[in-house]
Structures are given as structure tokens and as C-alpha cells.
Design a protein around this motif. Structure first.
Motif, short mmCIF file in Angstrom:
data_model
loop_
_atom_site.label_atom_id
_atom_site.label_comp_id
_atom_site.label_asym_id
_atom_site.label_seq_id
_atom_site.Cartn_x
_atom_site.Cartn_y
_atom_site.Cartn_z
N PRO A 231 0.84 -1.21 0.00
CA PRO A 231 0.00 0.00 0.00
C PRO A 231 0.87 1.25 0.00
O PRO A 231 1.99 1.23 0.51
N GLU A 232 0.33 2.33 -0.57
CA GLU A 232 1.05 3.61 -0.60
C GLU A 232 0.15 4.70 -0.05
O GLU A 232 -1.08 4.57 -0.10
N LEU A 233 0.76 5.78 0.45
CA LEU A 233 -0.02 6.95 0.87
C LEU A 233 -0.72 7.49 -0.37
O LEU A 233 -0.07 7.70 -1.40
N ARG A 234 -2.05 7.70 -0.28
CA ARG A 234 -2.76 8.25 -1.43
C ARG A 234 -3.32 9.62 -1.12
O ARG A 234 -3.76 10.33 -2.00
N ASN A 235 -3.36 9.92 0.17
CA ASN A 235 -4.04 11.12 0.62
C ASN A 235 -3.23 11.67 1.79
O ASN A 235 -2.62 10.90 2.54
N ASP A 236 -3.26 12.98 1.98
CA ASP A 236 -2.46 13.59 3.04
C ASP A 236 -2.85 13.13 4.44
O ASP A 236 -2.09 13.30 5.38
N HIS A 237 -4.07 12.61 4.58
CA HIS A 237 -4.54 12.19 5.91
C HIS A 237 -4.30 10.70 6.18
O HIS A 237 -4.72 10.18 7.21
N ASP B 286 2.13 -0.84 13.83
CA ASP B 286 3.03 0.30 14.03
C ASP B 286 2.97 1.22 12.81
O ASP B 286 2.98 0.75 11.67
N VAL B 287 2.95 2.52 13.08
CA VAL B 287 2.93 3.49 11.99
C VAL B 287 4.31 3.52 11.33
O VAL B 287 5.33 3.69 12.01
N VAL B 288 4.34 3.32 10.00
CA VAL B 288 5.63 3.35 9.30
C VAL B 288 5.73 4.47 8.27
O VAL B 288 6.82 4.81 7.83
N GLU B 289 4.58 5.04 7.86
CA GLU B 289 4.61 6.21 6.96
C GLU B 289 3.47 7.12 7.36
O GLU B 289 2.40 6.65 7.76
N VAL B 290 3.69 8.43 7.21
CA VAL B 290 2.72 9.41 7.67
C VAL B 290 2.45 10.43 6.58
O VAL B 290 3.39 11.02 6.04
N GLY B 291 1.17 10.64 6.25
CA GLY B 291 0.79 11.64 5.25
C GLY B 291 1.06 13.05 5.77
O GLY B 291 1.11 13.29 6.99
N ALA B 292 1.17 14.02 4.82
CA ALA B 292 1.60 15.38 5.16
C ALA B 292 0.66 16.09 6.13
O ALA B 292 1.08 16.94 6.91
N ARG C 38 3.06 9.64 14.65
CA ARG C 38 4.44 9.70 14.18
C ARG C 38 4.91 8.30 13.83
O ARG C 38 4.37 7.32 14.37
N ILE C 39 5.93 8.24 13.01
CA ILE C 39 6.50 6.95 12.66
C ILE C 39 6.94 6.26 13.95
O ILE C 39 7.54 6.89 14.83
N GLY C 40 6.58 4.99 14.07
CA GLY C 40 6.98 4.23 15.25
C GLY C 40 5.87 4.08 16.28
O GLY C 40 5.96 3.24 17.17
N ASP C 41 4.79 4.91 16.18
CA ASP C 41 3.68 4.78 17.14
C ASP C 41 3.01 3.41 17.00
O ASP C 41 2.75 2.97 15.88
N ARG C 42 2.70 2.82 18.15
CA ARG C 42 1.89 1.59 18.12
C ARG C 42 0.43 2.03 18.21
O ARG C 42 0.04 2.71 19.17
N VAL C 43 -0.38 1.69 17.20
CA VAL C 43 -1.76 2.18 17.16
C VAL C 43 -2.74 1.03 16.96
O VAL C 43 -2.44 0.03 16.31
N VAL C 44 -3.93 1.22 17.55
CA VAL C 44 -5.05 0.35 17.21
C VAL C 44 -5.95 1.16 16.28
O VAL C 44 -6.12 2.36 16.48
N VAL C 45 -6.46 0.49 15.23
CA VAL C 45 -7.21 1.20 14.18
C VAL C 45 -8.66 0.74 14.22
O VAL C 45 -8.94 -0.46 14.25
N CYS C 46 -9.56 1.71 14.22
CA CYS C 46 -10.99 1.38 14.19
C CYS C 46 -11.30 0.63 12.90
O CYS C 46 -10.92 1.07 11.80
#
Ligand SMILES: NC(=O)c1ccc[n+]([C@@H]2O[C@H](COP(=O)([O-])OP(=O)(O)OC[C@H]3O[C@@H](n4cnc5c(N)ncnc54)[C@H](O)[C@@H]3O)[C@@H](O)[C@H]2O)c1
Ligand SMILES: [Zn+2]
Ligand SMILES: [Zn+2]
Length: 384
Positions: free
Chosen positions: A20-26, A65-71, A77-85
């Protein structure tokens, strides 16, 4: 990367798919730590899933873990451990601002289908057919998470992966059943279904002050869990008159709140004639909940598999003065509270992760979840 795909004939297989790639800034990209099966996936396995295409990636209950972040992402931030709805919502439309993110106007890439079926577009969901979102699922090495500031949440350090995982879907779904079913202190609450969602609805009912919580299912091992881990009373429906027993447990009145959290393949409630007309009968549990519920009580339906149904006991709703509601989880609103409760040990969910598999054996995990649900409450996949 590797991912569990639905193949043309309704079979599952781990395949190579594009990263997957970032497609949107969010957006953020999450490297998956855990991804679990859910009862809502079972209809997708019967081959009767309109809109699933060969190669679609399944799975919606996950953390990583977050590895890429949109603008435009502010909270991660990169490295955050997150749970996703599991459900996808924009956070900005009228419904999201009303605290109803699963009713989001902008959560699906293909709103026309749900608009035609339900009258309005609704939120999306990872790993579902296009009509239900069109977002690649989480049984994969990586996932693109849209609207990341709204749908992804940092996990407190003290909360382990197998616990936090359930804040993605089963815990907010169970919470919704109890909260929107308006459980009040002193209530008797009955829950149909002892899967992860039903058990967490029962737990939520306790946390909201219920005096008695009763779980109904037909699988002794799951009912044992509900007694041991949730402290619920249980009814094994194979050898019980459920309505009569519930009445006995509630001073002769019937439960104040009835939560339906049963699963089953989409075809289960259909007669042959119904299959041709596209109709189905009301799931047994919904009908039973309406009959069992005390007059003036509340019935809450969580089963996402119900579509157009006949034989609904509408007269009971009128004559008994019932409130019958349904809903999909509002994790965007509830996940921070659920993670707090997890951190305080009020909500322990890791026991629901009964089976772990490497992603490469995910098809085997689904077979176990589907065919032996009494022993396997959730198959949890670890891609890395
Ligand atoms: N509304 C939401 O946001 C949301 C979110 C997640 C899951 N769900 C739905 O919740 C339901 C449960 O999910 P799960 O993952 O726990 O599923 P699951 O398949 O693991 O468990 C369902 C349980 O229901 C039991 N059951 C079936 N028929 C029954 C009946 N007539 N009476 C009592 N029990 C019965 C089964 O034996 C099983 O133990 C599914 O329908 C799923 O689609 C809804
Ligand atoms: Zn689910
Ligand atoms: Zn929205």
C-alpha cells in the motif's frame, strides 16, 4: 507484500499483492502486528459476497506500528503503536460531528450501493466488498489507513497487543450494544451470542451497572468463557426454553435490555424460496429477543449480516412498547475510553485471542474459526 486474499471461487489464499502507498495527506501506513477474524467475515466465506473481487484482501480488526505518515496527519508519528478502528469515517461530516461515525457520509469509496440498499451511504470498513468501503483489509503485512487522525489511536504502553487488538472492533461493538441499549444500574441484560462481540457486550453491561447479565449460545466452551471471564450467567439454548428461563431470571418480567450479537453465514436464515427472491427471515435471535424482552424494554441488534427480512414480530414492538435499535460500532468515539479501561484492567480481552497463526496459515485459521467456533473465538494472525 503478502496478504490473505479472497479468490474467485470464494476460497482464501495468501498471495503477493502490491504494497500500500499513501494516497491522501490524511493517510498513514501501518505495519500490522495483529489482525483477527470476526463473525462479520463469515458471510464473505460462503461465496455469496456481492462485490468481492478475486484478490480482495480480508480483515478489519487490527493493530500495528505506523511506518509512513501523510503530510496532513497531526496525531501520529513513525513508530507509534496504534489500534485502528475497523470502521472508516471522515471525522468531519455532519454525522461524524454528531458522534455517529459509523453513519459517516464519506467513509466508503462506493456509497451508491449502500444508498440504494439502505437509503443512505454509511461508513466503510476495512477488508469488505466495495459496497462496504472498498479498503484493503488488515490480514496483510501493511495497511493504508485513511483519515488516520480520526480512526487510529495510540496504545498505552501497559496494554499488550492481544488486549488492545479488540479495541479495534469487538469491544466498541459490544460497548455500543450495551450503551445504546441504554443499560442502567440494576438492569437485567440478556445477550445472544457468546462470540467476542457478545462477551464484550456482556462485559460492557456490567461496567454500565447491570445487576444480572445472561449470555445465550449453543457452544458450551464459549458459555464457560462467558461465566469465567465475564462473570455472566449462561443459557445453553440447545436444551433450554430460552424465553422462559430469561423470564425466571428477571423476576417474571423478562430482561430490561436484550442485545443480539449472533453470527452465522448470510444464507443461514434463508429458505430456498427466499434465496430466489433475495429475502431472508429474521434471525432467530432477534425474534427471540423481541419476545423475551420485558414490556417497555430495549432490544439492540448488532448483527451486520441482516439484510431485508420477513417475519419480523412488529406487533410485539407496538403492543409491548419496545425500543428496537441497531447499529455499527462508533469506535472513533469509544476507542480512547476502551483503551483507558484496558490500561486500568477493567477490560481484559486477551483471553479471546484463543488461536494465533502466522499470516501464511491464515486460511487454516479461518477454517478453524468457521468450523469449530466453540474452541476458536478469534484466530489472530501475526504477519511479521
Ligand atoms: N455492529 C457492529 O459494529 C459489529 C461489529 C463486529 C461484529 N458485529 C456482528 O456481531 C456478531 C457477532 O460477532 P462475533 O465476531 O462475536 O461472531 P462469532 O461468529 O464469533 O460468534 C457468534 C456467536 O453467536 C452464536 N449464535 C448463533 N445463533 C445463535 C442464537 N440463535 N442464539 C444464541 N447464540 C447464537 C454462535 O454460536 C456464536 O458463538 C456478528 O453478526 C457480526 O457481524 C457487529
Ligand atoms: Zn468485525
Ligand atoms: Zn464523516
Amino acid at each position: 507484500m503478502r496478504a490473505l486474499c479472497w479468490t474467485a471461487d470464494g476460497e482464501l489464499a495468501v498471495r503477493q499483492v502490491p504494497d500500500p502507498e499513501l494516497r491522501n495527506d490524511h493517510d498513514v501506513i501501518v505495519r500490522v502486528r495483529r489482525s483477527a477474524t470476526c463473525g462479520a467475515d463469515l458471510p464473505l466465506l460462503t461465496g455469496q459476497a456481492p462485490g468481492l473481487a478475486a484478490g480482495d484482501v480480508l480483515g478489519h480488526e487490527f493493530l500495528g506500528d505506523v511506518v509512513e505518515v501523510g503530510a496532513a496527519v497531526r496525531r501520529h508519528r513513525i513508530g507509534d503503536r496504534v489500534v485502528v478502528c475497523a470502521s472508516v469515517a471522515c471525522g468531519a461530516c455532519w454525522y461524524c460531528r454528531q458522534g455517529l461515525p459509523s453513519c459517516c457520509d464519506n467513509g466508503s469509496t462506493d456509497p451508491s450501493t449502500s444508498e440504494a440498499e439502505w437509503g443512505h451511504p454509511v461508513a466503510g470498513c476495512f477488508g469488505q466488498p466495495r459496497a462496504a468501503g472498498g479498503f484493503a483489509g488488515s490480514h496483510a503485512e501493511y495497511v493504508r489507513v485513511p483519515y488516520a487522525d480520526v480512526g487510529a489511536f495510540p496504545v498505552p504502553e501497559s496494554v499488550g497487543d492481544d488486549r488492545a487488538l479488540f479495541a479495534s472492533d469487538a469491544a466498541p461493538a459490544g460497548w455500543l450494544g450495551a450503551e445504546a441499549g441504554e443499560v442502567r444500574p440494576g438492569d437485567v441484560v440478556a445477550v445472544w451470542g457468546a462470540g467476542a462481540v457478545g462477551q464484550l457486550a456482556a462485559r460492557a453491561a456490567w461496567l454500565l451497572g447491570a445487576e444480572r447479565v445472561v449470555v445465550v449460545d449453543r457452544h458450551p466452551a464459549r458459555l464457560l468463557m462467558a461465566r469465567q471471564h465475564v462473570g455472566a450467567e449462561t443459557i445453553d439454548r440447545r436444551n433450554a426454553d430460552v424465553t422462559a428461563q430469561l423470564r425466571e431470571l428477571s423476576g417474571g418480567r423478562g430482561p430490561d435490555v436484550c442485545v443480539e450479537a449472533v453470527g452465522g453465514p448470510a444464507g443461514e436464515h434463508r429458505s430456498l424460496a427466499d434465496r430466489f427472491t433475495g429475502r431472508a427471515r429474521v434471525p432467530e435471535a432477534v425474534r427471540e429477543a423481541v419476545y423475551a424482552c420485558r414490556k417497555g424494554g430495549r432490544v439492540f441488534v448488532l448483527n451486520g449480516g441482516v439484510r431485508h427480512v420477513d417475519a419480523f414480530p412488529a406487533g410485539a414492538v407496538v403492543h409491548k412498547g419496545l425500543a428496537v435499535r441497531g447499529g455499527r460500532q462508533h469506535g472513533q468515539r469509544h476507542i480512547p475510553m476502551l483503551l483507558d479501561r484496558m490500561a486500568r484492567d477493567e477490560l481484559r480481552t486477551e483471553y479471546l485471542a484463543t488461536h494465533h497463526f502466522p499470516l501464511d496459515r491464515a486460511a487454516e485459521g479461518y477454517a478453524l474459526f468457521r468450523d469449530r467456533p466453540q474452541e476458536c473465538v478469534r484466530a489472530v494472525f501475526t504477519p511479521h
